[in-house]
Design an enzyme around this catalytic site. Structure first.
Site, PDB file in Angstrom:
ATOM      1  N   GLU A 297       0.571  -1.447  -0.037  1.00 33.26           N
ATOM      2  CA  GLU A 297       0.365  -0.186  -0.253  1.00 33.26           C
ATOM      3  C   GLU A 297       0.539   1.052  -0.008  1.00 33.26           C
ATOM      4  O   GLU A 297       0.655   1.827   0.678  1.00 33.26           O
ATOM      5  CB  GLU A 297      -1.054   0.088   1.001  1.00 33.26           C
ATOM      6  CG  GLU A 297      -1.885  -1.165   0.953  1.00 33.26           C
ATOM      7  CD  GLU A 297      -2.603  -1.503   2.204  1.00 33.26           C
ATOM      8  OE1 GLU A 297      -2.790  -0.792   3.117  1.00 33.26           O
ATOM      9  OE2 GLU A 297      -3.980  -1.362   1.727  1.00 33.26           O
ATOM     10  N   ASP A 376      -8.832  -8.527   3.942  1.00 31.80           N
ATOM     11  CA  ASP A 376      -8.651  -7.558   4.677  1.00 31.80           C
ATOM     12  C   ASP A 376      -9.995  -6.881   6.141  1.00 31.80           C
ATOM     13  O   ASP A 376     -10.552  -6.501   5.294  1.00 31.80           O
ATOM     14  CB  ASP A 376      -8.167  -6.639   3.727  1.00 31.80           C
ATOM     15  CG  ASP A 376      -8.076  -4.831   4.751  1.00 31.80           C
ATOM     16  OD1 ASP A 376      -7.276  -4.985   5.881  1.00 31.80           O
ATOM     17  OD2 ASP A 376      -7.942  -3.967   3.989  1.00 31.80           O
ATOM     18  N   GLU A 404     -12.965  -1.364  11.171  1.00 34.35           N
ATOM     19  CA  GLU A 404     -12.948  -1.183  10.342  1.00 34.35           C
ATOM     20  C   GLU A 404     -14.058  -1.290   9.141  1.00 34.35           C
ATOM     21  O   GLU A 404     -14.397  -0.441   8.266  1.00 34.35           O
ATOM     22  CB  GLU A 404     -11.406  -1.501  10.035  1.00 34.35           C
ATOM     23  CG  GLU A 404     -11.313  -0.312   7.821  1.00 34.35           C
ATOM     24  CD  GLU A 404      -9.767  -0.933   7.797  1.00 34.35           C
ATOM     25  OE1 GLU A 404      -9.325  -1.622   8.471  1.00 34.35           O
ATOM     26  OE2 GLU A 404      -9.894  -0.839   6.874  1.00 34.35           O
TER      27      GLU A 404
END
Ligand code: GCV
Length: 815
Positions: A297, A376, A404
């Site tokens: 990332e 993820d 998240e």
């Protein structure tokens, strides 16, 4: 933990209504107990952790007994005696203690030794004493009888850490509980009281390490001018046995070290890391080690120089090894610019492809940290196949406490049931029974507590932090017993409270998954923005690789070996066989593994498309019951937390409908197959805002379209200061709940008002804790005005910034 709760019912039933509670005490909420307890604490040594343990016992006993508690150094009368096995043997030679305690392990034993009761807390190390003391208090708070207590406990793994994703400027990555408790303005906060309280909380559940800064690390974290500030955090952690670690930027030798390279094999780079480690250990002698996110990332890594992850990890591992430190190297490495047109590309393969070939090449003090699933932290994923492949490499399992992708603490989603499925999953490595919990050598939870009084921004979300830690200590505990244990300490022992909260917690993940992404597709949240509201196609046609491969005929990633990306082949053969076979692949992961037509029939007997409709309507209906179930606790817990939780559950009930409608509408449009029960696309009692008589509002297309009813909303844009939308009620007379679906965009200056025949019925302000900026499923929020008498011909008017629709239901909602 279930025995002898009766005596506490009395106490925990009373006194709550008038007591202001913020949630700050979390599960360390000591209140008077009407039982006989010792008022002397004996500590047999002088170590810092032992002091903390003795102080904690004294603080708790004082609260439990309302009496003064003394701390002494020799047993007298009835007392709690704290010491290492060796210290205890010297003072109480007749006491028999287990010889098998491991580092951090403890033994609790009640004995009389011919005199008054002695409550022995023994451990192999001073840190174990802390864990023993807290375990003893846990028994007390849960109402257990202590007279026959005799238990030994050792942790499942030596590494039990939390990672905080705190940025040095005070913001948090994926944090939903306020700003950082460590940093502000690129400095460590002057007052670290909160950090110290956090360490105490962590110690109370056996956590022994905390990484204080974001894995997307700011190089300043390692700079010589900043490290003394970091040392201040380590200092407040130390009495609680929590060792501090730092996330590092792999390019640091170049960015802050003045070198022209960060090649892990360059002798100057090796020397730089060694001297940096020496410098850190001079300031923080118990420094736990480094955490590294590299080549992921946008972070730089060893690939810059054609080096491997093992070479990078070993560089750092060698630097901290002389000091007893470790390196945790993140396995979350993938290409976020992958070509979505290539059907063989697959982000799920990445961790295995990158790390499995390096198995056995990592230093002895290096751990590869593997996220539990291959993507993820979605609402459901299979276990990462990398866990089964690193047979000669130490691993830490990364779980995400901060929600998240699971509702960001605004939705109740107790994650322990999901984690249990991961921990118990049998990877069948080499054909043997190899559950994940037996493979890994450590557990790391991404916690992200913040400055909000209740740490995570939601009282019930703290069960996730608690559960993570309890599972890291003992992965054999059940999700339900953990939730009950947590509830007893957090809200008291009233059996109605315990069962109501625990059953809400236990239902919550299933319900959350039920109204979000089905059949293993991923959460289906907007992955390009907040990771919160629905945004189904945000997963498609971009490099991030969370593809769902949907078209008019079918949906799902083909990850088979036969025709797909081959991901399934990364599992050991027994597991691969199960996932490859349509007959054996569990429905819950079907579309993670296979691409199938909407008309494919599941094991349940339903088609995929009908399952989507049914599960979303059923789960959203269950979410409507959450606030109702909570209301049954009115008067049984304190008013503040009662109201705060009710508020959140009410919000969640509304947002579950946003999700239900977005997913069902999208599948309906994409597949063209109607809901056999006629619900999807039909909304009785709904009046679109854009169909009302508008004064001042502009009609807006909402992106993505599925986040608003009819794909449109009305918005009162500047320079207009006031707008109104009206319609004439023309249904049967009666009592109605008026539901307003609006967009919660800016809490500072947004007021909504609803009037009936020009008489104000209700007004409210936006409630979003952090304002959303856009008209979409993040900001879409429900407000219900219950039980209003309506007669045909009456004019209903609404004013406010942005509105999606109004719905009128016969009055039952949330009553
Ligand atoms: C810290 C996901 C999150 C990022 C996080 C990353 C990681 O991509 O959205 O915020 O970055 O995982 O775990 O490194």
């Amino acid at each position: 933990m279930k025995s002898a709760v009766a005596f506490t019912l009395l106490f925990f039933n009373s006194g709550f209504a008038c007591r202001a509670e913020t949630g700050q005490e979390a599960w360390l909420r000591y209140r008077h107990l009407p039982v006989n307890l010792p008022t002397v604490v004996v500590k047999l040594g002088a170590e810092a952790e032992l002091d903390s343990a003795a102080q904690e016992l004294s603080r708790a006993l004082q609260a439990f007994t309302n009496k003064t508690v003394r701390v002494t150094s020799a047993p007298e009368n009835e007392s709690v005696v704290l010491g290492t096995v060796e210290q205890l043997k010297r003072v109480l030679p007749d006491l028999s203690l287990p010889a098998t305690l491991q580092t951090d392990g403890y033994c609790l034993k009640t004995t009389k030794l011919k005199g008054p009761r002695l409550f022995i807390i023994a451990s192999a190390s001073s840190r174990g004493m802390l864990y023993g003391a807290f375990a003893w208090l846990r028994h007390l708070a849960a109402g257990d009888k202590l007279d026959s207590l005799n238990e030994s406990s050792n942790p499942a793994a030596p590494v039990r850490w939390v990672n905080q994703w705190d940025n040095l400027d005070g913001t948090m990555e994926r944090g939903y509980g306020g700003r950082s408790i460590f940093f502000e303005n690129n400095n460590v906060l002057p007052d670290l009281t909160r950090a110290s309280e956090y360490a105490r909380l962590l110690a109370s559940v056996g956590i022994n390490g905390c990484t204080v800064n974001n894995v997307n690390a700011n190089p300043r974290a390692l700079s010589s001018e900043f490290l003394p500030q970091i040392a201040r955090i380590a200092q407040v952690f130390r009495p609680w046995g929590v060792r501090l670690s730092l996330s590092v930027d792999f390019a640091s030798p170049k960015t802050i070290g003045g070198l022209d390279t960060f090649d892990p094999l360059d002798p100057r780079v090796i020397a730089w890391w060694q001297s940096k480690a020496d410098e850190i250990y001079r300031l923080i002698p118990d420094f736990a080690g480094f955490v590294l996110k590299a080549d992921s990332e946008g972070r730089v890594g060893p690939s810059t120089y054609g080096r491997t992850h093992a070479q990078a990890a070993n560089l750092l591992a060698n630097a901290v090894k002389p000091h007893g430190g470790i390196v945790v190297y993140r396995g979350f490495v993938y290409d976020h610019h992958a070509d979505w047109r290539n059907l063989k590309n697959d982000r799920a393969r990445a961790a295995y492809d990158n790390f499995a070939p390096l198995n056995g090449q990592f230093a002895e003090n290096a751990f590869v940290q593997v996220k539990h699933g291959p993507i993820d932290f979605q609402a459901r994923e299979p276990v990462s196949p990398l866990i089964g492949a690193l047979t000669q490499t130490k691993q830490t399992l990364e779980l995400q406490i901060t929600q998240e992708y699971t509702g960001q603490q605004r939705h109740l989603c107790y994650l322990a049931p999901m984690w249990k499925q991961v921990l118990d999953f049998d990877l069948r490595v080499a054909g043997a029974h190899t559950p994940v919990k037996k493979i890994v050598s450590g557990f790391v939870g991404v916690a992200n507590v913040g400055r909000d009084a209740n740490w995570l921004g939601a009282d019930l979300a703290m069960a996730n932090l608690y559960a993570f830690a309890r599972l890291a200590w003992n992965p054999d505990l059940s999700a339900e017993e953990i939730s009950q244990e947590w509830t007893r300490q957090t809200f008291g022992n009233n059996q109605r409270v315990v069962s109501a909260i625990s059953s809400l917690q236990m239902d919550s993940w299933r319900v959350y998954e039920g109204y979000t992404g089905p059949l293993g597709l991923g959460t289906l949240t907007d992955i390009l923005r907040g990771h919160y509201g629905p945004g189904i196609e945000s997963a498609e046609r971009n490099g991030w690789g969370q593809w769902i491969r949907a078209d008019h005929d079918g949906i799902g990633m083909d990850r088979t070996v036969a025709t797909g990306t081959g991901f399934i082949g990364q599992y050991p053969p027994d597991v691969a066989r199960m996932y490859e076979s349509l007959k054996e692949c569990p429905d819950a992961l079907l579309l993670f593994m296979h691409h199938l037509p909407y008309t494919y029939v599941l094991h349940s007997g339903k088609t995929i498309i009908q399952h989507v409709y049914d599960s979303h309507y059923a789960a959203a209906a269950e979410a409507q019951r959450f606030p109702v179930r909570w209301q049954a606790l009115h008067g049984l817990i304190d008013d503040d937390r009662y109201a705060a939780v009710l508020n959140k559950l009410t919000y969640q009930a509304g947002h579950a409908i946003v999700w239900r409608d977005a997913i069902c509408n999208w599948f309906l449009r994409e597949s063209g197959i109607p809901d056999a029960q006629g619900r999807a696309g039909h909304f009785p009692g709904r009046i679109e805002a854009e169909a009302m008589q508008l004064d001042g509002y502009a009609i807006k297309d909402v992106t993505p379209w599925e986040d608003a009813s009819g794909g449109k909303a009305i918005s009162c844009d500047p320079p207009r200061r006031a707008c109104s939308a009206s319609f004439t009620f023309n249904q049967a007379p009666g009592k109605y709940d008026i539901v307003i679906q609006y967009f919660d965009l800016n809490p500072a200056d947004t007021e909504f008002r609803v009037s009936l025949d020009h008489q104000l019925l209700a007004s409210w302000k936006s409630t979003s804790p952090s304002p959303w900026r856009t008209l979409n499923g993040d900001s879409s929020t429900r407000h219900t005005i219950p039980h209003i008498d309506l007669r045909p011909g009456q004019l209903i008017t609404i004013e406010g910034l942005a509105i999606d629709y109004i719905e009128l239901h016969a009055a039952v909602t949330l009553r």
